[in-house]
Design an enzyme around this catalytic site. Structure first.
Site, PDB file in Angstrom:
ATOM      1  N   SER A  18      19.338 -44.908 -11.527  1.00 19.30           N
ATOM      2  CA  SER A  18      18.900 -46.247 -11.108  1.00 19.30           C
ATOM      3  C   SER A  18      19.947 -47.311 -11.432  1.00 19.30           C
ATOM      4  O   SER A  18      20.520 -47.330 -12.529  1.00 19.30           O
ATOM      5  CB  SER A  18      17.583 -46.612 -11.796  1.00 19.30           C
ATOM      6  OG  SER A  18      17.265 -47.962 -11.511  1.00 19.30           O
ATOM      7  N   LYS A  19      20.159 -48.217 -10.498  1.00 19.44           N
ATOM      8  CA  LYS A  19      21.107 -49.307 -10.706  1.00 19.44           C
ATOM      9  C   LYS A  19      20.418 -50.546 -11.297  1.00 19.44           C
ATOM     10  O   LYS A  19      21.059 -51.549 -11.571  1.00 19.44           O
ATOM     11  CB  LYS A  19      21.787 -49.677  -9.394  1.00 19.44           C
ATOM     12  CG  LYS A  19      22.519 -48.496  -8.763  1.00 19.44           C
ATOM     13  CD  LYS A  19      23.485 -48.952  -7.701  1.00 19.44           C
ATOM     14  CE  LYS A  19      24.060 -47.773  -6.940  1.00 19.44           C
ATOM     15  NZ  LYS A  19      24.524 -46.676  -7.805  1.00 19.44           N
ATOM     16  N   SER A  20      19.100 -50.482 -11.458  1.00 18.71           N
ATOM     17  CA  SER A  20      18.366 -51.659 -11.923  1.00 18.71           C
ATOM     18  C   SER A  20      18.821 -52.164 -13.295  1.00 18.71           C
ATOM     19  O   SER A  20      18.908 -53.383 -13.483  1.00 18.71           O
ATOM     20  CB  SER A  20      16.859 -51.375 -11.932  1.00 18.71           C
ATOM     21  OG  SER A  20      16.404 -51.202 -10.612  1.00 18.71           O
ATOM     22  N   THR A  65       9.652 -47.099  -9.762  1.00 17.36           N
ATOM     23  CA  THR A  65      10.248 -46.486  -8.591  1.00 17.36           C
ATOM     24  C   THR A  65       9.622 -45.119  -8.336  1.00 17.36           C
ATOM     25  O   THR A  65       8.608 -44.765  -8.956  1.00 17.36           O
ATOM     26  CB  THR A  65      11.798 -46.473  -8.736  1.00 17.36           C
ATOM     27  OG1 THR A  65      12.364 -45.977  -7.532  1.00 17.36           O
ATOM     28  CG2 THR A  65      12.268 -45.629  -9.898  1.00 17.36           C
ATOM     29  N   LYS A  69       4.845 -45.585  -7.491  1.00 20.66           N
ATOM     30  CA  LYS A  69       4.401 -46.912  -7.047  1.00 20.66           C
ATOM     31  C   LYS A  69       2.895 -46.980  -6.788  1.00 20.66           C
ATOM     32  O   LYS A  69       2.275 -48.027  -6.992  1.00 20.66           O
ATOM     33  CB  LYS A  69       5.187 -47.348  -5.806  1.00 20.66           C
ATOM     34  CG  LYS A  69       6.660 -47.651  -6.113  1.00 20.66           C
ATOM     35  CD  LYS A  69       7.402 -48.188  -4.913  1.00 20.66           C
ATOM     36  CE  LYS A  69       8.900 -48.325  -5.228  1.00 20.66           C
ATOM     37  NZ  LYS A  69       9.653 -48.878  -4.098  1.00 20.66           N
ATOM     38  N   ASN A  90       5.720 -52.239  -7.360  1.00 19.28           N
ATOM     39  CA  ASN A  90       7.048 -51.905  -7.874  1.00 19.28           C
ATOM     40  C   ASN A  90       7.420 -52.757  -9.086  1.00 19.28           C
ATOM     41  O   ASN A  90       8.491 -52.595  -9.660  1.00 19.28           O
ATOM     42  CB  ASN A  90       8.123 -52.051  -6.780  1.00 19.28           C
ATOM     43  CG  ASN A  90       8.552 -53.485  -6.574  1.00 19.28           C
ATOM     44  OD1 ASN A  90       7.769 -54.411  -6.800  1.00 19.28           O
ATOM     45  ND2 ASN A  90       9.795 -53.687  -6.159  1.00 19.28           N
ATOM     46  N   ASP A 105       9.337 -55.529  -2.864  1.00 19.36           N
ATOM     47  CA  ASP A 105      10.205 -54.830  -1.901  1.00 19.36           C
ATOM     48  C   ASP A 105      10.306 -55.582  -0.573  1.00 19.36           C
ATOM     49  O   ASP A 105      11.402 -55.750  -0.022  1.00 19.36           O
ATOM     50  CB  ASP A 105       9.693 -53.410  -1.640  1.00 19.36           C
ATOM     51  CG  ASP A 105       9.953 -52.472  -2.807  1.00 19.36           C
ATOM     52  OD1 ASP A 105      10.958 -52.673  -3.516  1.00 19.36           O
ATOM     53  OD2 ASP A 105       9.153 -51.537  -3.008  1.00 19.36           O
ATOM     54  N   GLY A 132       5.523 -44.273   5.938  1.00 24.42           N
ATOM     55  CA  GLY A 132       5.237 -43.934   4.544  1.00 24.42           C
ATOM     56  C   GLY A 132       5.197 -45.195   3.693  1.00 24.42           C
ATOM     57  O   GLY A 132       5.084 -46.311   4.205  1.00 24.42           O
ATOM     58  N   GLY A 133       5.314 -45.001   2.384  1.00 24.03           N
ATOM     59  CA  GLY A 133       5.227 -46.130   1.465  1.00 24.03           C
ATOM     60  C   GLY A 133       6.318 -47.168   1.677  1.00 24.03           C
ATOM     61  O   GLY A 133       6.068 -48.376   1.559  1.00 24.03           O
ATOM     62  N   MET A 216      17.277 -48.827   5.048  1.00 27.45           N
ATOM     63  CA  MET A 216      16.853 -49.106   3.671  1.00 27.45           C
ATOM     64  C   MET A 216      17.606 -48.237   2.665  1.00 27.45           C
ATOM     65  O   MET A 216      17.651 -48.555   1.489  1.00 27.45           O
ATOM     66  CB  MET A 216      15.348 -48.885   3.535  1.00 27.45           C
ATOM     67  CG  MET A 216      14.531 -49.968   4.179  1.00 27.45           C
ATOM     68  SD  MET A 216      12.855 -49.877   3.562  1.00 27.45           S
ATOM     69  CE  MET A 216      12.042 -50.962   4.731  1.00 27.45           C
TER      70      MET A 216
HETATM   71  P1  ATR Z   1       8.390 -43.098   1.581  1.00 33.00           P
HETATM   72  O1  ATR Z   1       7.498 -43.459   0.448  1.00 33.00           O
HETATM   73  O2  ATR Z   1       9.844 -43.080   1.249  1.00 33.00           O
HETATM   74  O3  ATR Z   1       8.123 -43.917   2.796  1.00 33.00           O
HETATM   75  P2  ATR Z   1       6.884 -40.876   2.643  1.00 33.00           P
HETATM   76  O4  ATR Z   1       5.605 -41.525   2.332  1.00 33.00           O
HETATM   77  O5  ATR Z   1       7.044 -39.419   2.377  1.00 33.00           O
HETATM   78  O6  ATR Z   1       8.103 -41.548   1.881  1.00 33.00           O
HETATM   79  O7  ATR Z   1       7.221 -41.172   4.191  1.00 33.00           O
HETATM   80  C1  ATR Z   1       8.344 -40.617   4.779  1.00 33.00           C
HETATM   81  C2  ATR Z   1       8.493 -41.218   6.184  1.00 33.00           C
HETATM   82  O8  ATR Z   1       9.717 -40.709   6.753  1.00 33.00           O
HETATM   83  C3  ATR Z   1       7.393 -40.828   7.154  1.00 33.00           C
HETATM   84  O9  ATR Z   1       7.198 -41.874   8.058  1.00 33.00           O
HETATM   85  C4  ATR Z   1       7.998 -39.601   7.838  1.00 33.00           C
HETATM   86  O10 ATR Z   1       7.462 -39.340   9.117  1.00 33.00           O
HETATM   87  P3  ATR Z   1       6.084 -38.459   9.248  1.00 33.00           P
HETATM   88  O11 ATR Z   1       4.982 -39.388   8.830  1.00 33.00           O
HETATM   89  O12 ATR Z   1       6.019 -38.112  10.649  1.00 33.00           O
HETATM   90  O13 ATR Z   1       6.258 -37.311   8.319  1.00 33.00           O
HETATM   91  C5  ATR Z   1       9.419 -40.064   7.968  1.00 33.00           C
HETATM   92  N1  ATR Z   1      10.361 -38.958   8.162  1.00 33.00           N
HETATM   93  C6  ATR Z   1      10.770 -38.033   7.255  1.00 33.00           C
HETATM   94  N2  ATR Z   1      11.671 -37.200   7.803  1.00 33.00           N
HETATM   95  C7  ATR Z   1      11.849 -37.597   9.085  1.00 33.00           C
HETATM   96  C8  ATR Z   1      12.660 -37.140  10.172  1.00 33.00           C
HETATM   97  N3  ATR Z   1      13.477 -36.089  10.046  1.00 33.00           N
HETATM   98  N4  ATR Z   1      12.578 -37.824  11.352  1.00 33.00           N
HETATM   99  C9  ATR Z   1      11.763 -38.884  11.491  1.00 33.00           C
HETATM  100  N5  ATR Z   1      10.975 -39.347  10.505  1.00 33.00           N
HETATM  101  C10 ATR Z   1      11.017 -38.720   9.319  1.00 33.00           C
END
Ligand code: ATR
Length: 276
Positions: A18-20, A65, A69, A90, A105, A132-133, A216
């Site tokens: 972590s760079k925090s 992190t 979260k 966060n 965030d 996702g998150g 991101m």
């Molecule tokens: P985070 O908390 O980092 O958002 P997460 O909740 O696991 O992690 O969500 C990962 C996101 O990346 C999801 O939107 C996932 O798509 P799916 O919901 O269809 O799984 C997306 N993702 C991961 N690998 C991917 C890929 N190769 N192509 C497109 N989307 C991807």
């Protein structure tokens, strides 16, 4: 009790990279705040116990992190509206026996876009990839900037639809294929695709004149998504290092009541990242 230097930390698993600590040490130096900021590795099955120990040992606040979260959201007694919208926390602030949960965030992303990158958001068409998150955490702050459209594209369409229902307004869900033929002023990658060396399956030709592609993720050189975006006509690209520094600045302001100057900290971090 005698006076003690206020203690802060970033907690996660892993947390060694972590760079925090570096960012907050520089903020503290800059603003003359008497505080220390450490790393706190929490075992995957013992987030609450680890944080509780830190808190009772006069800890004043934590950054949280991956992968805690959501656990931090549940651990907080009280949450800010932006943390409620994000469904994740966060930043924790410990004060008078109370645990406040915040999420900086989204504000960090918006500040990086508008202040550092001078990217207008009002009236613009924004594409956000991922459901996702990481994506959820930035939706409300982006909507608050009043874009003309915020389209959420996800591989698993049902997850994007759930978020569109939750947030309503100008947020619409889309598959990647259905984006074909549309144009966006800003395309944000909030997927975890690059972690496995992959790219989200974006149809070609989505970048409007002057469009910015934003990842991101960050690292040395351009990320695979940013390279692909430049090849596909994006006018500008930016990675998530600015968001990292700006979310830290927001947390620092919440804890200490002063806003640090993020620009020199971002410049120094950029230098270190590019030096490898
Ligand atoms: P985070 O908390 O980092 O958002 P997460 O909740 O696991 O992690 O969500 C990962 C996101 O990346 C999801 O939107 C996932 O798509 P799916 O919901 O269809 O799984 C997306 N993702 C991961 N690998 C991917 C890929 N190769 N192509 C497109 N989307 C991807």
């Amino acid at each position: 009790m005698h006076d003690m230097t206020d203690r802060y930390a970033v907690t996660g698993n892993p947390v060694a990279h972590s760079k925090s600590p570096q960012i907050h040490a520089e903020f503290a130096r800059q603003t003359g705040q008497d505080m220390v900021y450490e790393r706190l590795l929490a075992p995957l099955d013992a987030f609450d116990a680890t944080v509780e120990q830190f808190r009772t040992a006069a800890g004043k606040g934590l950054n949280v992190t991956v992968p805690f979260k959501e656990a931090a959201f549940r651990y907080a007694h009280r949450r800010t509206p932006r943390a409620e919208a994000a469904g994740a926390v966060n930043t924790l602030k410990f004060e008078n026996g109370e645990i406040l949960g915040d999420n900086t965030d989204g504000a960090g992303l918006v500040r990086d876009l508008t202040a550092n990158l001078k990217q207008a958001l009002a009236g613009k068409r924004i594409l956000l990839m991922g459901a996702g998150g990481a994506a959820r955490g930035v939706i409300a702050p982006l909507l608050a900037q009043q874009p003309a459209a915020l389209v959420l594209a996800n591989r698993t369409l049902a997850k994007a639809r759930q978020l569109a229902e939750l947030f309503g307004g100008t947020l619409t869900a889309s598959s990647y294929e259905a984006l074909a033929g549309q144009r966006f002023d800003l395309v944000i990658n909030a997927t975890a695709a690059s972690l496995s060396g992959e790219l989200p399956p974006l149809p070609p030709g989505l970048y409007a004149d002057g469009a910015l592609a934003y990842d991101m993720m960050y690292g040395r050189g351009h990320t695979p998504f940013l390279r692909a975006a430049l090849a596909d006509g994006a006018a500008r690209v930016a990675d998530g290092l600015g968001m990292l520094v700006e979310q830290a600045a927001e947390s620092f302001a919440l804890w200490r009541g002063v806003r640090p100057d993020s620009a020199p900290v971002l410049a120094e971090l950029r230098r270190l990242v590019e030096a490898g």
